[in-house]
Design a protein around this motif. Structure first.
Motif, PDB file in Angstrom:
ATOM      1  N   ARG A  62       0.832  -1.215   0.000  1.00  0.00           N
ATOM      2  CA  ARG A  62       0.000   0.000   0.000  1.00  0.00           C
ATOM      3  C   ARG A  62       0.861   1.258   0.000  1.00  0.00           C
ATOM      4  NH1 ARG A  62      -3.799  -0.104   4.960  1.00  0.00           N
ATOM      5  NH2 ARG A  62      -4.376   1.940   4.082  1.00  0.00           N
ATOM      6  N   ILE A  63       1.976   1.217   0.735  1.00  0.00           N
ATOM      7  CA  ILE A  63       2.887   2.374   0.779  1.00  0.00           C
ATOM      8  C   ILE A  63       3.574   2.562  -0.568  1.00  0.00           C
ATOM      9  CG2 ILE A  63       5.022   3.257   1.787  1.00  0.00           C
ATOM     10  CD1 ILE A  63       4.171   1.795   4.395  1.00  0.00           C
ATOM     11  N   ALA A  64       4.090   1.475  -1.130  1.00  0.00           N
ATOM     12  CA  ALA A  64       4.868   1.572  -2.363  1.00  0.00           C
ATOM     13  C   ALA A  64       3.994   1.854  -3.582  1.00  0.00           C
ATOM     14  CB  ALA A  64       5.660   0.287  -2.574  1.00  0.00           C
ATOM     15  N   PHE A  65       2.804   1.224  -3.605  1.00  0.00           N
ATOM     16  CA  PHE A  65       1.925   1.353  -4.766  1.00  0.00           C
ATOM     17  C   PHE A  65       0.522   1.780  -4.322  1.00  0.00           C
ATOM     18  CE2 PHE A  65       4.949  -2.140  -5.859  1.00  0.00           C
ATOM     19  CZ  PHE A  65       5.678  -1.449  -6.819  1.00  0.00           C
ATOM     20  N   PRO A  66       0.383   3.042  -3.907  1.00  0.00           N
ATOM     21  CA  PRO A  66      -0.904   3.499  -3.356  1.00  0.00           C
ATOM     22  C   PRO A  66      -2.052   3.451  -4.360  1.00  0.00           C
ATOM     23  CG  PRO A  66       0.583   5.349  -3.727  1.00  0.00           C
ATOM     24  CD  PRO A  66       1.396   4.107  -3.899  1.00  0.00           C
ATOM     25  N   ASP A  67      -1.745   3.474  -5.655  1.00  0.00           N
ATOM     26  CA  ASP A  67      -2.801   3.486  -6.668  1.00  0.00           C
ATOM     27  C   ASP A  67      -3.151   2.080  -7.160  1.00  0.00           C
ATOM     28  OD1 ASP A  67      -2.894   6.283  -6.568  1.00  0.00           O
ATOM     29  OD2 ASP A  67      -1.272   6.462  -8.040  1.00  0.00           O
ATOM     30  N   MET A  68      -2.471   1.059  -6.657  1.00  0.00           N
ATOM     31  CA  MET A  68      -2.749  -0.309  -7.089  1.00  0.00           C
ATOM     32  C   MET A  68      -4.083  -0.771  -6.499  1.00  0.00           C
ATOM     33  SD  MET A  68      -0.377  -3.722  -6.490  1.00  0.00           S
ATOM     34  CE  MET A  68       0.958  -3.110  -7.541  1.00  0.00           C
ATOM     35  N   ASP A  69      -4.927  -1.409  -7.314  1.00  0.00           N
ATOM     36  CA  ASP A  69      -6.213  -1.860  -6.788  1.00  0.00           C
ATOM     37  C   ASP A  69      -6.024  -3.088  -5.896  1.00  0.00           C
ATOM     38  OD1 ASP A  69      -6.676  -4.439  -8.296  1.00  0.00           O
ATOM     39  OD2 ASP A  69      -6.599  -3.077 -10.009  1.00  0.00           O
ATOM     40  N   GLU A  70      -7.014  -3.348  -5.059  1.00  0.00           N
ATOM     41  CA  GLU A  70      -6.881  -4.371  -4.030  1.00  0.00           C
ATOM     42  C   GLU A  70      -6.646  -5.762  -4.605  1.00  0.00           C
ATOM     43  OE1 GLU A  70      -9.240  -5.993  -0.023  1.00  0.00           O
ATOM     44  OE2 GLU A  70     -10.157  -4.489  -1.343  1.00  0.00           O
ATOM     45  N   ALA A  71      -7.317  -6.095  -5.679  1.00  0.00           N
ATOM     46  CA  ALA A  71      -7.166  -7.427  -6.272  1.00  0.00           C
ATOM     47  C   ALA A  71      -5.740  -7.636  -6.770  1.00  0.00           C
ATOM     48  CB  ALA A  71      -8.157  -7.611  -7.419  1.00  0.00           C
ATOM     49  N   GLU A  72      -5.188  -6.624  -7.426  1.00  0.00           N
ATOM     50  CA  GLU A  72      -3.817  -6.730  -7.925  1.00  0.00           C
ATOM     51  C   GLU A  72      -2.829  -6.805  -6.764  1.00  0.00           C
ATOM     52  OE1 GLU A  72      -0.745  -4.397 -10.994  1.00  0.00           O
ATOM     53  OE2 GLU A  72      -2.720  -3.533 -10.522  1.00  0.00           O
ATOM     54  N   ARG A  73      -3.079  -6.033  -5.719  1.00  0.00           N
ATOM     55  CA  ARG A  73      -2.204  -6.038  -4.545  1.00  0.00           C
ATOM     56  C   ARG A  73      -2.223  -7.409  -3.859  1.00  0.00           C
ATOM     57  NH1 ARG A  73      -3.656  -1.362  -2.475  1.00  0.00           N
ATOM     58  NH2 ARG A  73      -5.361  -2.184  -1.218  1.00  0.00           N
ATOM     59  N   ASN A  74      -3.390  -8.007  -3.729  1.00  0.00           N
ATOM     60  CA  ASN A  74      -3.486  -9.332  -3.109  1.00  0.00           C
ATOM     61  C   ASN A  74      -2.794 -10.400  -3.941  1.00  0.00           C
ATOM     62  OD1 ASN A  74      -4.926  -8.304  -0.936  1.00  0.00           O
ATOM     63  ND2 ASN A  74      -6.931  -8.770  -1.815  1.00  0.00           N
ATOM     64  N   ALA A  75      -2.912 -10.287  -5.260  1.00  0.00           N
ATOM     65  CA  ALA A  75      -2.243 -11.249  -6.146  1.00  0.00           C
ATOM     66  C   ALA A  75      -0.730 -11.117  -6.038  1.00  0.00           C
ATOM     67  CB  ALA A  75      -2.692 -11.034  -7.590  1.00  0.00           C
ATOM     68  N   LEU A  76      -0.244  -9.875  -5.956  1.00  0.00           N
ATOM     69  CA  LEU A  76       1.188  -9.644  -5.820  1.00  0.00           C
ATOM     70  C   LEU A  76       1.690 -10.141  -4.471  1.00  0.00           C
ATOM     71  CD1 LEU A  76       3.838  -8.501  -6.836  1.00  0.00           C
ATOM     72  CD2 LEU A  76       3.078  -6.213  -6.152  1.00  0.00           C
ATOM     73  N   ALA A  77       0.886  -9.947  -3.422  1.00  0.00           N
ATOM     74  CA  ALA A  77       1.266 -10.440  -2.094  1.00  0.00           C
ATOM     75  C   ALA A  77       1.423 -11.953  -2.113  1.00  0.00           C
ATOM     76  CB  ALA A  77       0.224 -10.021  -1.065  1.00  0.00           C
ATOM     77  N   LEU A  78       0.515 -12.643  -2.775  1.00  0.00           N
ATOM     78  CA  LEU A  78       0.593 -14.102  -2.851  1.00  0.00           C
ATOM     79  C   LEU A  78       1.805 -14.541  -3.656  1.00  0.00           C
ATOM     80  CD1 LEU A  78      -0.903 -16.703  -2.044  1.00  0.00           C
ATOM     81  CD2 LEU A  78      -2.134 -16.560  -4.232  1.00  0.00           C
TER      82      LEU A  78
END
Length: 308
Positions: A62-78
């Protein structure tokens, strides 16, 4: 008497842990490189999101990519859990993840050869990217006399096993205290280069920008480069399919020499952290997102309700 009993129990626990560690390494080596890597990836991809560290991963994203949508962020986390698991499992087979073994391609090798042939020490820098151990293997294969810094494991028996596994491909390890500048300087005076990961939190360090937010960073790399009138040589590594990697030696970073030495060092630290940020932006899945990189005030700001 209580102290002796406590020491005995601690030693026994350490030895038991080391036995399990050695058994795991042996099992992973029996599996072979690709299956060991895949197993490590599957384990952390499965278990990592269930741990408390998952919160740190999501907050970092969230800090690094504040404009990334939640679905993309969760996929990247996984996906980053898979990468992290692979990196840990590959420690058991690192002697096979080398240029000589055919699993590592090197871009800009001429820069490392130039350092080797110059006879002068340099400061090689990078971050926790993909399997960052692979960069050390490339430095050794290029023939650059180099000390690779690391944090010693709390368990001395496990630490000995880790050191032994790294010695298989030529690494001489050094565990710094603080930023380890004094001891590293002694090595550089002997003509050894040093390799440092510059993306770790260092509370006593000066403040620079990382992904548009303040972080405290170790000044060691820039100070040593200035002290020995040498360059910071950035390296990066990208994970490729089937437990293969590409290591790149980038354009060297020069630390300025002006009357304001503190400003010169600060600019060097900022340049080093900007280099890591650029690599993370290019390949975000490769970074070590489980590390709490930013100061508490930045994380606290995430929890504040947006102003109306």
């Amino acid at each position: 008497m209580p102290g002796k009993r406590s020491d005995w129990r601690q030693d026994f626990a350490w030895r038991l842990e080391a036995f399990g560690f050695q058994a795991l390494f042996g099992f992973l080596r029996l599996l072979g490189v690709e299956r060991a890597s895949a197993l490590g990836g599957w384990l952390l991809r499965t278990l990592g999101p269930l741990t408390g560290t998952q919160k740190t991963v999501i907050r970092n994203l969230r800090i690094a990519f504040p404009d990334m949508d939640e679905a993309e962020r969760n996929a990247l986390a996984l996906a980053q859990w898979d990468q992290t698991g692979r990196t840990f499992a590959e420690l058991a087979v690192m002697d096979q993840l080398t240029p000589e073994g055919g699993r590592v391609e090197v871009v800009g090798l001429e820069r490392l050869h130039a350092l080797r042939d110059s006879g002068k020490p340099a400061v090689l820098i990078s971050g926790h990217l993909a399997n960052f151990e692979v960069m050390a293997a490339v430095i050794m294969a290029a023939g650059v006399p180099c000390q690779v810094t690391y944090r010693a494991a709390n368990n001395p028996y496990v630490d000995a096993l880790i050191r032994k596994s790294r010695e298989r491909y030529g690494i001489r390890l050094f565990a710094p205290k603080g930023d380890g500048t004094r001891d590293l300087m002694a090595g550089m005076k002997r003509g050894d280069s040093i390799a440092l990961l510059v993306d770790q939190k260092y509370n006593q360090g000066p403040e620079v920008q990382f992904f548009g937010q303040p972080v405290n960073a170790s000044p060691g790399a820039a100070r040593l480069a200035a002290r020995f009138d040498t360059v910071m040589q950035p390296l990066s590594v990208v994970r490729l399919p089937n437990a293969r990697f590409r290591v790149t030696a980038h354009e060297p970073i020069t630390v300025s020499h002006s009357e304001d030495k503190a400003a010169d060092v600060l600019a060097g630290i900022q340049a080093a952290n900007r280099f890591v940020e650029d690599r993370v932006r290019a390949h975000p899945v490769d970074w070590f997102w489980v590390h709490k990189r930013w100061p508490d005030k930045v994380y606290a700001a995430l929890d504040r309700p947006a102003s109306v």
